[in-house]
Design a protein around this motif. Structure first.
Motif, PDB file in Angstrom:
ATOM      1  N   SER A 268      12.461  40.032  32.084  1.00 23.44           N
ATOM      2  CA  SER A 268      12.228  40.035  30.740  1.00 23.44           C
ATOM      3  C   SER A 268      13.196  40.491  29.748  1.00 23.44           C
ATOM      4  O   SER A 268      13.308  40.490  28.468  1.00 23.44           O
ATOM      5  CB  SER A 268      10.824  40.856  30.631  1.00 23.44           C
ATOM      6  OG  SER A 268      10.915  41.992  30.884  1.00 23.44           O
ATOM      7  N   ASN A 269      14.394  41.231  30.376  1.00 22.16           N
ATOM      8  CA  ASN A 269      15.252  41.894  29.656  1.00 22.16           C
ATOM      9  C   ASN A 269      16.518  40.736  28.921  1.00 22.16           C
ATOM     10  O   ASN A 269      17.080  41.114  27.987  1.00 22.16           O
ATOM     11  CB  ASN A 269      16.290  43.044  30.490  1.00 22.16           C
ATOM     12  CG  ASN A 269      15.017  44.118  30.907  1.00 22.16           C
ATOM     13  OD1 ASN A 269      14.015  44.370  30.015  1.00 22.16           O
ATOM     14  ND2 ASN A 269      15.401  44.643  31.799  1.00 22.16           N
ATOM     15  N   SER A 270      16.442  39.804  29.681  1.00 20.13           N
ATOM     16  CA  SER A 270      17.745  38.938  29.334  1.00 20.13           C
ATOM     17  C   SER A 270      17.580  37.406  29.819  1.00 20.13           C
ATOM     18  O   SER A 270      16.705  37.211  30.962  1.00 20.13           O
ATOM     19  CB  SER A 270      19.088  39.265  29.687  1.00 20.13           C
ATOM     20  OG  SER A 270      19.047  39.728  31.057  1.00 20.13           O
ATOM     21  N   ILE A 271      18.204  36.503  29.186  1.00 23.45           N
ATOM     22  CA  ILE A 271      18.352  35.298  29.566  1.00 23.45           C
ATOM     23  C   ILE A 271      19.406  35.038  30.528  1.00 23.45           C
ATOM     24  O   ILE A 271      20.666  35.199  29.943  1.00 23.45           O
ATOM     25  CB  ILE A 271      17.991  34.184  28.642  1.00 23.45           C
ATOM     26  CG1 ILE A 271      16.936  34.374  27.859  1.00 23.45           C
ATOM     27  CG2 ILE A 271      18.212  32.771  29.280  1.00 23.45           C
ATOM     28  CD1 ILE A 271      16.808  33.539  26.795  1.00 23.45           C
ATOM     29  N   ARG A 272      19.437  34.809  31.705  1.00 27.37           N
ATOM     30  CA  ARG A 272      20.719  34.565  32.509  1.00 27.37           C
ATOM     31  C   ARG A 272      21.105  33.009  32.613  1.00 27.37           C
ATOM     32  O   ARG A 272      20.553  32.248  33.014  1.00 27.37           O
ATOM     33  CB  ARG A 272      20.593  35.240  33.772  1.00 27.37           C
ATOM     34  CG  ARG A 272      19.798  36.774  33.870  1.00 27.37           C
ATOM     35  CD  ARG A 272      19.406  36.970  35.549  1.00 27.37           C
ATOM     36  NE  ARG A 272      18.152  36.457  35.615  1.00 27.37           N
ATOM     37  CZ  ARG A 272      17.545  36.182  36.801  1.00 27.37           C
ATOM     38  NH1 ARG A 272      17.808  37.312  37.567  1.00 27.37           N
ATOM     39  NH2 ARG A 272      16.340  35.597  36.951  1.00 27.37           N
TER      40      ARG A 272
ATOM     41  N   SER B  35      20.236  32.613  38.533  1.00 26.66           N
ATOM     42  CA  SER B  35      20.246  32.059  36.966  1.00 26.66           C
ATOM     43  C   SER B  35      19.064  31.779  36.471  1.00 26.66           C
ATOM     44  O   SER B  35      18.050  31.229  37.290  1.00 26.66           O
ATOM     45  CB  SER B  35      21.413  31.190  36.729  1.00 26.66           C
ATOM     46  OG  SER B  35      22.534  31.766  37.142  1.00 26.66           O
ATOM     47  N   ASP B  36      18.562  31.688  35.228  1.00 28.88           N
ATOM     48  CA  ASP B  36      17.660  31.026  34.583  1.00 28.88           C
ATOM     49  C   ASP B  36      17.892  29.738  34.321  1.00 28.88           C
ATOM     50  O   ASP B  36      17.289  28.773  34.123  1.00 28.88           O
ATOM     51  CB  ASP B  36      16.912  31.984  33.448  1.00 28.88           C
ATOM     52  CG  ASP B  36      16.644  33.279  33.763  1.00 28.88           C
ATOM     53  OD1 ASP B  36      16.042  33.492  34.942  1.00 28.88           O
ATOM     54  OD2 ASP B  36      17.182  34.339  33.125  1.00 28.88           O
ATOM     55  N   VAL B  37      19.060  29.573  33.528  1.00 26.23           N
ATOM     56  CA  VAL B  37      19.482  28.280  32.909  1.00 26.23           C
ATOM     57  C   VAL B  37      20.571  28.099  33.483  1.00 26.23           C
ATOM     58  O   VAL B  37      21.560  28.963  33.410  1.00 26.23           O
ATOM     59  CB  VAL B  37      19.833  28.552  31.290  1.00 26.23           C
ATOM     60  CG1 VAL B  37      20.133  27.140  30.636  1.00 26.23           C
ATOM     61  CG2 VAL B  37      18.353  29.059  30.655  1.00 26.23           C
ATOM     62  N   LEU B  38      20.958  26.813  33.629  1.00 27.33           N
ATOM     63  CA  LEU B  38      22.343  26.187  34.330  1.00 27.33           C
ATOM     64  C   LEU B  38      22.933  25.143  33.393  1.00 27.33           C
ATOM     65  O   LEU B  38      22.153  24.281  32.851  1.00 27.33           O
ATOM     66  CB  LEU B  38      22.310  25.985  35.600  1.00 27.33           C
ATOM     67  CG  LEU B  38      22.052  27.031  36.523  1.00 27.33           C
ATOM     68  CD1 LEU B  38      21.448  26.287  38.041  1.00 27.33           C
ATOM     69  CD2 LEU B  38      23.208  27.923  36.941  1.00 27.33           C
ATOM     70  N   LEU B  39      24.141  25.180  33.007  1.00 29.85           N
ATOM     71  CA  LEU B  39      24.799  24.367  31.999  1.00 29.85           C
ATOM     72  C   LEU B  39      25.799  23.309  32.633  1.00 29.85           C
ATOM     73  O   LEU B  39      26.386  23.647  33.461  1.00 29.85           O
ATOM     74  CB  LEU B  39      25.528  25.244  31.050  1.00 29.85           C
ATOM     75  CG  LEU B  39      25.136  26.358  30.296  1.00 29.85           C
ATOM     76  CD1 LEU B  39      25.839  26.996  29.547  1.00 29.85           C
ATOM     77  CD2 LEU B  39      23.892  25.956  29.736  1.00 29.85           C
ATOM     78  N   ASN B  40      25.568  22.331  32.089  1.00 33.93           N
ATOM     79  CA  ASN B  40      26.776  21.148  32.214  1.00 33.93           C
ATOM     80  C   ASN B  40      27.143  20.762  30.897  1.00 33.93           C
ATOM     81  O   ASN B  40      26.676  19.613  30.357  1.00 33.93           O
ATOM     82  CB  ASN B  40      26.203  20.158  32.997  1.00 33.93           C
ATOM     83  CG  ASN B  40      27.194  19.034  33.238  1.00 33.93           C
ATOM     84  OD1 ASN B  40      28.047  19.303  33.674  1.00 33.93           O
ATOM     85  ND2 ASN B  40      26.928  17.914  32.871  1.00 33.93           N
ATOM     86  N   PRO B  41      28.300  21.420  30.210  1.00 34.29           N
ATOM     87  CA  PRO B  41      28.671  21.004  28.775  1.00 34.29           C
ATOM     88  C   PRO B  41      30.002  19.937  29.057  1.00 34.29           C
ATOM     89  O   PRO B  41      30.923  20.037  28.326  1.00 34.29           O
ATOM     90  CB  PRO B  41      29.254  22.336  28.592  1.00 34.29           C
ATOM     91  CG  PRO B  41      29.796  22.916  29.521  1.00 34.29           C
ATOM     92  CD  PRO B  41      28.874  22.743  30.854  1.00 34.29           C
TER      93      PRO B  41
ATOM     94  N   LEU C 220      25.863  35.574  30.265  1.00 34.93           N
ATOM     95  CA  LEU C 220      26.569  34.534  30.816  1.00 34.93           C
ATOM     96  C   LEU C 220      27.463  34.685  32.022  1.00 34.93           C
ATOM     97  O   LEU C 220      28.408  35.722  32.076  1.00 34.93           O
ATOM     98  CB  LEU C 220      27.659  33.577  29.801  1.00 34.93           C
ATOM     99  CG  LEU C 220      28.274  32.528  30.190  1.00 34.93           C
ATOM    100  CD1 LEU C 220      27.458  31.376  30.581  1.00 34.93           C
ATOM    101  CD2 LEU C 220      29.249  31.804  29.113  1.00 34.93           C
ATOM    102  N   THR C 221      27.115  33.778  33.081  1.00 36.04           N
ATOM    103  CA  THR C 221      28.212  34.106  34.174  1.00 36.04           C
ATOM    104  C   THR C 221      28.721  32.759  34.405  1.00 36.04           C
ATOM    105  O   THR C 221      28.065  31.609  34.518  1.00 36.04           O
ATOM    106  CB  THR C 221      27.283  34.310  35.759  1.00 36.04           C
ATOM    107  OG1 THR C 221      26.537  35.332  35.620  1.00 36.04           O
ATOM    108  CG2 THR C 221      28.204  34.307  36.884  1.00 36.04           C
TER     109      THR C 221
END
Length: 377
Positions: A204-208, A277-283, A237-238
């Motif tokens: 709950s402390n952060s969005i990874r 991770s909570d969210v994974l990106l493909n930009p 962000l990682t």
């Protein structure tokens, strides 16, 4: 006489340049060797920009032992790759002596196409189509791209089977009905399937937030730099990977305590970081500009791990996957807003994400490809 235990695999195998592609090649070759087949790899990568003679060596591709033929190289890579098919006449003889039952061609490139046209034995020709000519911006006029496209039109007629990185490529190529076909946007290896999948948003402390892939402008490196400078509050962000923008991303990450840059990491660490991770990106730059001729391998790995995936628009592989990924326009402000709302988006898509993960596990696994090879080739 064709030997059923032997396979020729023609591919530009170069983990230094294309790690994701290399992983897929390694997994397919390992499938063959585990089934008792001997593999001859004709490596067309032309990785050395210098004069070098043709080499035949015993090598390891991932965990698999192969015989590797590396064609001659020149200081001028584009020239070398354009004239390398002369070497096909040698490799044709080699493959005939090898008495292969299967010739597996990684993409419809100039070398692979000439190899297919020159091959006179009774092997089954299989094309693994990962992208199309002109799908990637190589800068300027590229003779080899033209040769790729022209030769592929003739060579593909000789193939008995195809795999496609997305459904739109399959539809565009209009492959005859009597050819075996398989959609293969990714191939899950043993390391990722052994991961104990974690449910996201338990902290709950952060969005990874995570990005794991190529660090080039085409794959979203510029978008990552912008995100580093404007990370939403309460998010971490990682980033892991390599590419032409790696140094810029590394230097930017050092200035921001909420950003971790891991560089290139081993697979065990890679999948652990993805899984945490909570969210994974493909930009990735919009793939429509590449005529939808590619598909980022990592998207299916992200979904398999049951994470929320935020991506620029993607080609279709199937309707379920298309409906599961959260699409954004490529605008960084829009991306930041989606990251801040990511928990709510995840909860609204949780069942879809679970179903997409199960679909990917069933259809893009080693066993699914093994069944295709056994039944169709």
């Amino acid at each position: 006489m064709v030997h059923k235990k032997r396979v020729v695999f023609v591919a530009a195998y170069s983990p230094e340049e294309n790690l994701a592609g290399a992983k897929k090649i390694e997994t397919i070759i390992q499938l063959f060797t585990e089934s008792g087949k001997r593999v001859l790899l004709v490596n067309t990568s032309h990785i050395n920009s210098k004069f070098a003679r043709t080499k035949i060596t015993k090598s390891k591709v991932g965990d698999a032992k192969v015989v590797e033929i590396t064609p001659f190289t020149t200081p001028y890579r584009r020239l070398g790759k354009a004239i390398n098919p002369i070497f096909c006449f040698f490799t044709r003889i080699t493959s005939r002596c090898f008495k292969s039952s299967i010739v597996w061609l990684y993409n419809g490139y100039w070398f692979e196409n000439v190899f297919a046209l020159a091959n006179k034995n009774n092997a089954s020709l299989v094309y693994e189509i990962e992208d199309l000519p002109f799908s990637r911006d190589r800068g300027g006029l590229n003779l080899k791209d033209m040769l790729d496209g022209l030769s592929f039109k003739f060579a593909m007629k000789k193939a008995s089977a195809f795999t496609f990185v997305n459904a739109e490529i399959q539809g565009r190529l209009c492959v005859a009905d009597d050819k075996a076909k398989f959609i293969l946007p990714t191939l899950l290896n043993d390391r990722i399937t052994q991961v104990n999948i974690q449910t996201p948003f338990q902290n709950s402390n952060s969005i990874r937030v995570g990005y794991f892939g190529g660090l080039d402008a085409e794959k979203g490196g510029t978008a990552l730099l912008e995100l580093i400078e404007n990370m939403p509050e309460g998010c971490r962000l990682t980033i892991s990977g390599k590419g032409s923008m790696a140094d810029k991303i590394y230097n930017a990450a050092k200035q921001h305590p909420d950003v971790r840059y891991l560089g290139l990491i081993d697979e065990e660490t890679l999948y652990r970081e993805m899984n945490e991770s909570d969210v994974l990106l493909n930009p990735h730059k919009p793939i429509k500009s590449s005529n939808n001729g590619i598909f980022p391998f990592k998207v299916c790995e992200y979904l398999y791990l049951r994470k929320l995936v935020i991506s620029t628009e993607l080609p279709v592989i199937n309707e379920l996957v298309s409906n599961t990924v959260e699409i954004y326009s490529g605008d960084n402000k829009e991306l930041s807003k989606l990251i801040l709302k990511s928990k709510d988006i995840y909860l609204s898509k949780q069942q879809l994400i679970k179903e997409a993960s199960q679909y990917i596990e069933i259809n893009y696994s080693r066993s699914a490809l093994r069944d295709f090879i056994v039944e169709k080739i």
